[in-house]
Design a protein around this motif. Structure first.
Motif, PDB file in Angstrom:
ATOM      1  N   LYS A 141       0.831  -1.205   0.000  1.00 28.74           N
ATOM      2  CA  LYS A 141       0.000   0.000   0.000  1.00 28.74           C
ATOM      3  C   LYS A 141       0.864   1.253   0.000  1.00 28.74           C
ATOM      4  O   LYS A 141       0.581   2.210  -0.715  1.00 28.74           O
ATOM      5  CB  LYS A 141      -0.924   0.016   1.222  1.00 28.74           C
ATOM      6  CG  LYS A 141      -1.897  -1.128   1.271  1.00 28.74           C
ATOM      7  CD  LYS A 141      -3.082  -0.836   0.426  1.00 28.74           C
ATOM      8  CE  LYS A 141      -4.079  -1.967   0.603  1.00 28.74           C
ATOM      9  NZ  LYS A 141      -5.063  -2.004  -0.407  1.00 28.74           N
ATOM     10  N   LEU A 142       1.942   1.236   0.773  1.00 29.03           N
ATOM     11  CA  LEU A 142       2.838   2.389   0.843  1.00 29.03           C
ATOM     12  C   LEU A 142       3.524   2.635  -0.501  1.00 29.03           C
ATOM     13  O   LEU A 142       3.617   3.774  -0.969  1.00 29.03           O
ATOM     14  CB  LEU A 142       3.884   2.176   1.939  1.00 29.03           C
ATOM     15  CG  LEU A 142       4.894   3.298   2.148  1.00 29.03           C
ATOM     16  CD1 LEU A 142       4.192   4.563   2.624  1.00 29.03           C
ATOM     17  CD2 LEU A 142       5.941   2.873   3.164  1.00 29.03           C
ATOM     18  N   MET A 143       3.975   1.561  -1.147  1.00 25.73           N
ATOM     19  CA  MET A 143       4.641   1.689  -2.436  1.00 25.73           C
ATOM     20  C   MET A 143       3.672   2.213  -3.493  1.00 25.73           C
ATOM     21  O   MET A 143       4.026   3.084  -4.288  1.00 25.73           O
ATOM     22  CB  MET A 143       5.218   0.346  -2.866  1.00 25.73           C
ATOM     23  CG  MET A 143       5.975   0.397  -4.170  1.00 25.73           C
ATOM     24  SD  MET A 143       7.494   1.333  -4.096  1.00 25.73           S
ATOM     25  CE  MET A 143       8.565   0.141  -3.344  1.00 25.73           C
ATOM     26  N   GLU A 144       2.445   1.706  -3.512  1.00 27.75           N
ATOM     27  CA  GLU A 144       1.455   2.170  -4.476  1.00 27.75           C
ATOM     28  C   GLU A 144       1.132   3.645  -4.271  1.00 27.75           C
ATOM     29  O   GLU A 144       1.011   4.402  -5.226  1.00 27.75           O
ATOM     30  CB  GLU A 144       0.174   1.330  -4.381  1.00 27.75           C
ATOM     31  CG  GLU A 144       0.321  -0.063  -4.911  1.00 27.75           C
ATOM     32  CD  GLU A 144       0.627  -0.094  -6.392  1.00 27.75           C
ATOM     33  OE1 GLU A 144      -0.022   0.616  -7.164  1.00 27.75           O
ATOM     34  OE2 GLU A 144       1.539  -0.842  -6.780  1.00 27.75           O
ATOM     35  N   LYS A 145       1.018   4.061  -3.021  1.00 25.57           N
ATOM     36  CA  LYS A 145       0.749   5.470  -2.730  1.00 25.57           C
ATOM     37  C   LYS A 145       1.929   6.337  -3.164  1.00 25.57           C
ATOM     38  O   LYS A 145       1.748   7.401  -3.764  1.00 25.57           O
ATOM     39  CB  LYS A 145       0.485   5.642  -1.234  1.00 25.57           C
ATOM     40  CG  LYS A 145      -0.068   6.984  -0.868  1.00 25.57           C
ATOM     41  CD  LYS A 145      -0.359   7.044   0.621  1.00 25.57           C
ATOM     42  CE  LYS A 145      -1.783   7.490   0.796  1.00 25.57           C
ATOM     43  NZ  LYS A 145      -2.125   7.689   2.190  1.00 25.57           N
ATOM     44  N   GLY A 146       3.140   5.889  -2.883  1.00 27.82           N
ATOM     45  CA  GLY A 146       4.334   6.632  -3.289  1.00 27.82           C
ATOM     46  C   GLY A 146       4.436   6.752  -4.796  1.00 27.82           C
ATOM     47  O   GLY A 146       4.739   7.824  -5.330  1.00 27.82           O
ATOM     48  N   LEU A 147       4.171   5.664  -5.512  1.00 31.51           N
ATOM     49  CA  LEU A 147       4.222   5.688  -6.976  1.00 31.51           C
ATOM     50  C   LEU A 147       3.148   6.601  -7.558  1.00 31.51           C
ATOM     51  O   LEU A 147       3.372   7.274  -8.566  1.00 31.51           O
ATOM     52  CB  LEU A 147       4.073   4.278  -7.537  1.00 31.51           C
ATOM     53  CG  LEU A 147       5.274   3.365  -7.303  1.00 31.51           C
ATOM     54  CD1 LEU A 147       4.943   1.950  -7.729  1.00 31.51           C
ATOM     55  CD2 LEU A 147       6.490   3.874  -8.038  1.00 31.51           C
ATOM     56  N   LYS A 148       1.992   6.643  -6.907  1.00 27.84           N
ATOM     57  CA  LYS A 148       0.932   7.537  -7.371  1.00 27.84           C
ATOM     58  C   LYS A 148       1.390   8.996  -7.266  1.00 27.84           C
ATOM     59  O   LYS A 148       1.199   9.781  -8.195  1.00 27.84           O
ATOM     60  CB  LYS A 148      -0.334   7.320  -6.547  1.00 27.84           C
ATOM     61  CG  LYS A 148      -1.497   8.191  -6.987  1.00 27.84           C
ATOM     62  CD  LYS A 148      -2.754   7.865  -6.224  1.00 27.84           C
ATOM     63  CE  LYS A 148      -2.719   8.601  -4.902  1.00 27.84           C
ATOM     64  NZ  LYS A 148      -3.959   8.505  -4.147  1.00 27.84           N
ATOM     65  N   TYR A 149       2.035   9.350  -6.155  1.00 27.29           N
ATOM     66  CA  TYR A 149       2.504  10.728  -5.992  1.00 27.29           C
ATOM     67  C   TYR A 149       3.671  11.046  -6.923  1.00 27.29           C
ATOM     68  O   TYR A 149       3.773  12.153  -7.441  1.00 27.29           O
ATOM     69  CB  TYR A 149       2.881  11.002  -4.539  1.00 27.29           C
ATOM     70  CG  TYR A 149       1.659  11.083  -3.646  1.00 27.29           C
ATOM     71  CD1 TYR A 149       0.641  11.996  -3.914  1.00 27.29           C
ATOM     72  CD2 TYR A 149       1.509  10.226  -2.570  1.00 27.29           C
ATOM     73  CE1 TYR A 149      -0.483  12.058  -3.118  1.00 27.29           C
ATOM     74  CE2 TYR A 149       0.389  10.289  -1.763  1.00 27.29           C
ATOM     75  CZ  TYR A 149      -0.606  11.213  -2.039  1.00 27.29           C
ATOM     76  OH  TYR A 149      -1.716  11.275  -1.255  1.00 27.29           O
ATOM     77  N   ILE A 150       4.543  10.084  -7.166  1.00 27.95           N
ATOM     78  CA  ILE A 150       5.640  10.303  -8.122  1.00 27.95           C
ATOM     79  C   ILE A 150       5.071  10.541  -9.520  1.00 27.95           C
ATOM     80  O   ILE A 150       5.519  11.439 -10.240  1.00 27.95           O
ATOM     81  CB  ILE A 150       6.615   9.110  -8.112  1.00 27.95           C
ATOM     82  CG1 ILE A 150       7.403   9.078  -6.804  1.00 27.95           C
ATOM     83  CG2 ILE A 150       7.566   9.170  -9.299  1.00 27.95           C
ATOM     84  CD1 ILE A 150       8.223   7.815  -6.605  1.00 27.95           C
ATOM     85  N   ALA A 151       4.070   9.752  -9.906  1.00 27.13           N
ATOM     86  CA  ALA A 151       3.434   9.945 -11.212  1.00 27.13           C
ATOM     87  C   ALA A 151       2.770  11.322 -11.283  1.00 27.13           C
ATOM     88  O   ALA A 151       2.864  12.014 -12.297  1.00 27.13           O
ATOM     89  CB  ALA A 151       2.404   8.841 -11.475  1.00 27.13           C
TER      90      ALA A 151
END
Length: 167
Positions: A139-149
């Motif tokens: 969940k943390l990685m998906e949230k981080g990737l969403k913000y990077i995108a």
């Protein structure tokens, strides 16, 4: 790096590569840019979804090293045979022609097919067994990737604003 963040796609890579070559980017850099469709952000996420992050980064590094090696090999091979074109001869013209031909009808057919698949996937969900992931998501990685995108999209939009409105 530019291709990794922006993900232009194959059709946009060639004209942009010609423009980069005309503006002084080396032949190896242009070849690497053209090959870079395999090492873009969405592909890394897809690999991570199915194989896990460790394997996704392994695939990313393997493709990146191959891309750099092949680009340098082509550059120095062409250079040794004196086959690298003159960058000043590159002329990028703005061409956009609308025609009603077979591609128009193929685009309509694929648009209808895509609409039907979206309907099946999102609107008409069935209780049949859904495809499961091979690697669990963080969940943390998906949230981080969403913000990077999101930051990448803002960066791209900012560049377009500066280019077209601040001249």
């Amino acid at each position: 790096v530019v291709a990794f963040i922006t993900f232009i796609g194959s059709m946009g890579n060639i004209p942009l590569a010609a423009l980069l070559f005309g503006k002084g980017v080396s032949f190896a850099g242009v070849i690497a840019f053209i090959f870079s469709d395999l090492v873009v952000f969405p592909v890394v996420r897809i690999n991570a979804k199915y194989y896990g992050w460790k394997m996704a980064f392994f695939i990313l590094m393997l493709l990146f090293i191959s891309l750099v090696g092949a680009s340098l090999l082509l550059h120095y091979g062409f250079l040794s045979l004196d086959l690298i074109p003159d960058p000043s001869s590159v002329k990028v013209q703005d061409q956009s022609f609308f025609k009603i031909d077979y591609t128009f009808f193929l685009n309509i057919a694929f648009l209808l097919g895509s609409g039907y698949l979206i309907y099946l996937g999102f609107v008409k969900r069935t209780d049949v067994m859904q495809m499961k992931e091979m690697a669990p998501k963080s969940k943390l990685m998906e949230k981080g990737l969403k913000y990077i995108a999101f930051v990448c999209y803002v960066w791209l939009a900012g560049g377009m604003i500066v280019k077209y409105f601040m001249q």
